[in-house]
Design an enzyme around this catalytic site. Structure first.
Site, PDB file in Angstrom:
ATOM      1  N   GLU A 155       8.615   4.914   8.376  1.00 63.57           N
ATOM      2  CA  GLU A 155       8.175   3.526   8.306  1.00 63.57           C
ATOM      3  C   GLU A 155       8.253   2.787   9.632  1.00 63.57           C
ATOM      4  OE1 GLU A 155       6.497   2.651   5.980  1.00 63.57           O
ATOM      5  OE2 GLU A 155       7.080   3.916   4.286  1.00 63.57           O
ATOM      6  N   HIS A 191       0.638   6.858   8.894  1.00 66.87           N
ATOM      7  CA  HIS A 191       1.491   7.730   8.082  1.00 66.87           C
ATOM      8  C   HIS A 191       0.900   9.127   7.883  1.00 66.87           C
ATOM      9  CE1 HIS A 191       4.967   5.568   6.687  1.00 66.87           C
ATOM     10  NE2 HIS A 191       4.260   4.565   6.184  1.00 66.87           N
ATOM     11  N   ASN A 213      -0.347   7.898   0.321  1.00 70.00           N
ATOM     12  CA  ASN A 213      -0.654   9.202  -0.277  1.00 70.00           C
ATOM     13  C   ASN A 213      -1.709   9.929   0.552  1.00 70.00           C
ATOM     14  OD1 ASN A 213       0.819   8.276  -2.725  1.00 70.00           O
ATOM     15  ND2 ASN A 213      -0.989   6.975  -2.930  1.00 70.00           N
ATOM     16  N   HIS A 240      -1.429   0.803   9.278  1.00 70.00           N
ATOM     17  CA  HIS A 240      -0.082   1.269   8.912  1.00 70.00           C
ATOM     18  C   HIS A 240      -0.176   2.546   8.075  1.00 70.00           C
ATOM     19  CE1 HIS A 240       4.231   0.480   7.713  1.00 70.00           C
ATOM     20  NE2 HIS A 240       3.846   1.308   6.750  1.00 70.00           N
ATOM     21  N   GLU A 241      -1.016   2.520   7.045  1.00 74.62           N
ATOM     22  CA  GLU A 241      -1.089   3.665   6.135  1.00 74.62           C
ATOM     23  C   GLU A 241      -1.700   4.892   6.808  1.00 74.62           C
ATOM     24  OE1 GLU A 241       0.665   3.269   3.578  1.00 74.62           O
ATOM     25  OE2 GLU A 241       0.822   1.120   3.934  1.00 74.62           O
ATOM     26  N   ALA A 256       0.861  -1.178   0.000  1.00 76.28           N
ATOM     27  CA  ALA A 256       0.000   0.000   0.000  1.00 76.28           C
ATOM     28  C   ALA A 256       0.895   1.224   0.000  1.00 76.28           C
ATOM     29  CB  ALA A 256      -0.927   0.001   1.219  1.00 76.28           C
ATOM     30  N   MET A 257       0.290   2.402  -0.214  1.00 77.94           N
ATOM     31  CA  MET A 257       1.034   3.658  -0.234  1.00 77.94           C
ATOM     32  C   MET A 257       0.208   4.752   0.417  1.00 77.94           C
ATOM     33  SD  MET A 257       3.660   5.377  -0.926  1.00 77.94           S
ATOM     34  CE  MET A 257       3.798   7.135  -0.583  1.00 77.94           C
TER      35      MET A 257
END
Length: 960
Positions: free
Chosen positions: A403, A384, A348, A380-381, A345-346
């Protein structure tokens, strides 16, 4: 970027109007594309420039350096992009675009360096870009422009310097290709209801925003982004922020949609995201303020596969707001799943992207493991959003500030969302033990390095590794326990408040932790900075050895191979400040700081029958060894009443002992003895830790005469667990209530079938045969599917294999497809494994995103190991072209984990020499893998006969 930098409302309106004007320009550019294409063709090798590439000769110039100079700072970008979801006459998927970046000159310069890669520029008076001065500042005339490789710059050289304090605008128009390489602005393809569909989406991290638009592509170069997308009717455009009302535009008679978006927060280029697709979505509101949406293929949304993610995303986001005492700053949070996505995943900002298996969940076919994956990845995402997005590391050498935090907090967020899962304990199995396995090698690396050591894109990519993620999480967990979670939370709030929309280094974090510690009155033997720098600035971790006869405590750098060459110097001489937590028979938990190579604590000196246990609940990132007498007492306690030892420490005793044995610090038979109590153990965590270590023995010994006695020993250990779950589930008809029991039931069946426990294979193949009789009805428990499929294919032949292959090709749930794909590698038929490997060369059979997994899965099968190894070497050129050398290095490591002979070592060494010219000289994967093979060889020489004799003797004593 300064704190509190915002675009005013009036300027925002101007920018939206400018975005519309840019759209008109891009349409004109696109109409002219046919003529432009003949001058500058796009190809898979990358676009050529519209004017010859000429680089001034002479000494080293600024454009020869990978890092941007500090002379310019971006303020905001205004871009319009038009991705084509159909190929052109050359069978290329392209996008056209224009972009302007407004920047401030902070130091007088006659040079503009801006990142650009794989973009084909339209020229203005023979130059790649135009320059404007703002607010009355005159713009110097452009002298020359060119594209510079390998530093990936668009270089704009000026006839006179920019003036410090003045603001300028650089405008470009360009064409790029939507490659299918899962990087930058790329295309993702899938088939739904027999129709091929194309999605345009992004993965900018770490250095691929420059492939979508020219930008100052470094994390500290934060700016605001105004984005407009032009896209086909029937599709929707998404980006980081909410869109304004879309409008129709007509180009060459084709009616298209133009969607503009609200300005973003001040953020780094790698967080920019956009997508054009025809996906469906579910939505909800968090506290009536933040819109939460889950997007995916329409069929997946219609089947309800996004509902679980939607249910959990809002509560997790709210949990982090409370934990950090810091609001989520956007009005929406989109979660979108793509069939093709390179990462898990990312993060953004506002548009989090996932691979399907990490976001979609179908309770009818998905397992608990699939659910853990979804909630853990979402957590997790979303973590961020604060660590990475709101506050960002200054440079990639401190990626762990992003991370490591997200990994650690993913367990806290998931634990809040699913409190019955005991996620805070699972971090030990999932992160800490894995990080220690790598960090115990002489070729490991520190969490934080100097900025000048990480400069090229290849260097930056290399930072995304298990040390950054898992060791980062382990060190933060240790720090939180050291200062208490309450103080930790308060320190993070202060840190986030001071540096929001800015960039930091690790010393900024230590400063705020010290402030919180001082305010709370917590006494530490040294400052937070002095303590923690030893954990992040030097590789490895300590082994603490406690002599319970004398109370003497020592520390040393723990290496699996004491003869490893540690080439990285350490200013701390591989010495740590270690918070040792410990208990002894009948006592409460105590703490001792080990601040030097050795110390003495007389309280740790025990009587003849007492035992001592250190590193309670594995809060510290270190291993523990004891004198022989204390080991015997711990083993006796495990044998007599193992529940007296905390469950995580039962994990620790097993894992420490096996790793100490590998390092030749204790006898291998001592490690094996830590597993003998398991015939009475029913908890998941100790069984999982033991399974991993015992399976490592299987991997090393499965081609030797030891494998028979090894299976016989594990069979006797697991038989009571198999019977326990048979009774608990009323002969396998009832599902255990506790999630960890469901996990351990699966573990029991797997080991039982692997070692030949009576009734196991009959059980799994029986379930499988019932399914084959009626393919439309699969009554196999979702939590057991992976094991049942693998067991049945291993026991069967081509009929079972072809049946599952058919199911794989027709699967609509990605997690179910993954189970089928892995199970196909379990066959014992070499010709089927070879056929499966050949399928990896045909994207119609095995899609690009799955090929690597198939090869690794086959290599994990004893029969498939050398088949996969031969396949890799025979198809090296094709595979590296498809997957890239960097990704492929990690495959070599995974593939060769079980190599344990001199012949294996020489084969890999020869292969390395054969392809050395193609490899990045900085890539350490081969050295890392060769080091592991050498350790395997040494272990076999020392232990094979010893293990064989012990297994035969111990198995004869176990009465089941």
């Amino acid at each position: 970027m300064g704190e509190g930098f915002y675009i005013s409302g009036a300027v925002a309106v101007v920018c939206v109007v400018a975005a519309f004007g840019a759209a008109v320009t891009i349409i004109a550019l696109s109409v002219a594309y046919a003529q432009e294409k003949s001058k500058s063709p796009l190809s898979s090798a990358g676009p050529e420039t519209t004017i010859p590439h000429t680089t001034p000769s002479g000494p080293q110039q600024p454009w020869h350096y990978y890092r941007l100079p500090d002379s310019l700072l971006p303020d905001y970008y205004n871009m319009t992009l038009w991705p084509r979801l159909k190929p052109d006459s050359d069978d290329l998927y392209i996008f056209t675009g224009n972009s302007s970046v407004v920047f401030t000159c902070v130091r007088e310069t006659d040079l503009i360096l801006i990142h650009s890669s794989y973009l084909n520029f339209t020229t203005f008076d023979g130059f790649h870009a135009r320059l404007k001065g703002l607010d009355g500042a005159p713009a110097p005339r452009v002298k020359m422009t060119w594209l510079e490789d390998p530093t990936q710059y668009l270089v704009v050289q000026l006839q006179s310097p920019l003036q410090a304090g003045s603001q300028y605008e650089l405008l470009t128009e360009f064409v790029g290709e939507l490659f299918n390489d899962l990087r930058g602005f790329y295309r993702s393809e899938y088939t739904e209801d027999g129709v091929k569909k194309v999605v345009a989406t992004t993965q900018m991290q770490p250095t691929d925003a420059r492939t979508a638009f020219p930008c100052f592509d470094e994390p500290a170069m934060k700016a605001v982004f105004y984005i407009t997308l032009i896209h086909p009717q029937g599709t929707v455009a998404l980006s980081n922020t909410m869109n304004y009302e879309p409008v129709n535009v007509t180009v060459n008679g084709e009616v298209l949609i133009q969607t503009s978006f609200e300005p973003t927060e001040i953020m780094s280029t790698y967080l920019v995201a956009f997508a054009v697709c025809d996906f469906g979505y579910n939505e909800t509101k968090m506290d009536a303020n933040v819109l939460i949406r889950v997007w995916a293929r329409r069929k997946a949304i219609e089947e309800g596969q996004g509902k679980y993610a939607l249910e959990k995303a809002g509560p997790i986001l709210a949990f982090f707001e409370r934990y950090y005492n810091s609001s989520y700053t956007l009005s929406k949070s989109d979660q979108i799943a793509f069939p093709d996505f390179g990462a898990e995943a990312m993060e953004n900002w506002g548009l989090v992207t996932y691979r399907e298996a990490a976001l979609l969940y179908n309770p009818e076919v998905s397992s608990d493991e699939d659910k853990y994956r979804v909630v853990g990845t979402i957590s997790h995402e979303l973590a961020h959003m604060w660590f990475g997005n709101l506050v960002t590391m200054r440079w990639w050498n401190n990626l762990w500030l992003n991370e490591g935090f997200a990994t650690y907090f993913s367990y806290l967020g998931a634990d809040y969302a699913e409190p019955q899962w005991n996620m805070k304990d699972l971090i030990v199995l999932n992160e800490i033990i894995g990080a220690m396995a790598v960090d115990a090698l002489g070729s490991s690396w520190p969490l934080s390095t100097k900025e000048e050591h990480i400069v090229r894109p290849e260097d930056i990519n290399g930072q995304f590794n298990i040390i950054t993620y898992s060791k980062g999480a382990a060190v933060l967990r240790m720090l939180s326990g050291l200062v208490t979670e309450t103080v930790f939370s308060k320190a993070l709030h202060m840190y986030l408040e001071e540096f929001k929309y800015q960039n930091t280094v690790y010393t900024d974090l230590w400063k705020h932790l010290q402030m919180a510690v001082d305010k709370a009155g917590i006494s530490l033997p040294h400052s937070v900075e002095d303590i923690m720098n030893r954990w992040i600035l030097q590789m490895g971790f300590p082994l603490v050895t406690i002599n319970t006869q004398t109370g003497k405590i020592t520390q040393q750098h723990f290496l699996l191979d004491s003869e490893s060459v540690v080439s990285r110097p350490s200013e701390f001489n591989y010495e740590w400040f270690i918070p040792i937590t410990w208990i002894k028979t009948g006592g409460a938990e105590q703490q001792h700081w080990l601040l030097s190579k050795e110390d003495t604590n007389t309280d740790m000196a025990l009587g003849a029958s007492a035992w001592l246990l250190a590193n309670i609940n594995m809060k510290g990132f270190y291993r523990v060894n004891y004198d022989a007498e204390n080991w015997e007492r711990l083993l006796a306690k495990l044998s007599s009443n193992h529940q007296d030892i905390p469950v995580i420490n039962r994990v620790q005793i097993i894992d420490d002992a096996f790793n100490l044995a590998r390092a030749k610090m204790v006898c291998t038979t001592l490690a094996l003895r830590t597993t003998t109590f398991l015939h009475k153990e029913v908890e998941y965590l100790p069984w999982k830790a033991a399974s991993r270590n015992l399976l490592n023995f299987f991997y090393l010994l499965d081609r030797s005469e030891v494998i028979g006695p090894m299976k016989a020993y594990v069979k006797k250990l697991v038989t009571p667990l198999f019977k326990y779950f048979k009774d608990q589930t009323l002969n396998w008809t009832k599902v255990p209530e506790r999630p960890t029991d469901r996990q351990n039931r699966a573990n029991a069946i797997y080991l039982a079938c692997k070692t030949g426990v009576v009734g196991c294979r009959e059980l799994t193949t029986g379930w499988f045969r019932e399914w084959m009789k009626n393919p439309a009805t699969n009554n196999i428990s979702p939590n057991l599917k992976s094991i049942v499929y693998c067991s049945a294919i291993a026991a069967g032949g081509v009929a079972e294999w072809d049946f599952v292959w058919g199911m794989y090709k027709n699967a609509t749930v990605i997690s179910e497809a993954s189970k089928f794909r892995r199970a196909l590698s379990c066959t014992k038929q070499p010709w089927l494994l070879n056929r499966y490997l050949q399928y990896c060369l045909d994207p119609e059979k095995i899609e690009l995103r799955d090929g690597i997994s198939v090869i690794i899965d086959i290599a994990a099968n004893p029969i498939g190991l050398y088949l996969a190894w031969d396949f890799i070497r025979a198809n090296w050129e094709h595979l590296t072209h498809e997957y890239g050398l960097y990704v492929f290095g990690s495959i070599i490591d995974r593939l060769c984990t079980r190599f344990s002979t001199e012949f294996d070592y020489k084969q890999l060494l020869q292969f390395k020499q054969d392809i050395e010219k193609e490899m990045d000289p900085e890539d350490a994967y081969f050295e890392y893998t060769l080091e592991r093979i050498k350790a395997n060889i040494d272990w076999m020489a020392l232990n094979k006969k010893l293990v064989l004799d012990w297994l035969i003797n111990e198995t004869s004593k176990l009465s089941i």
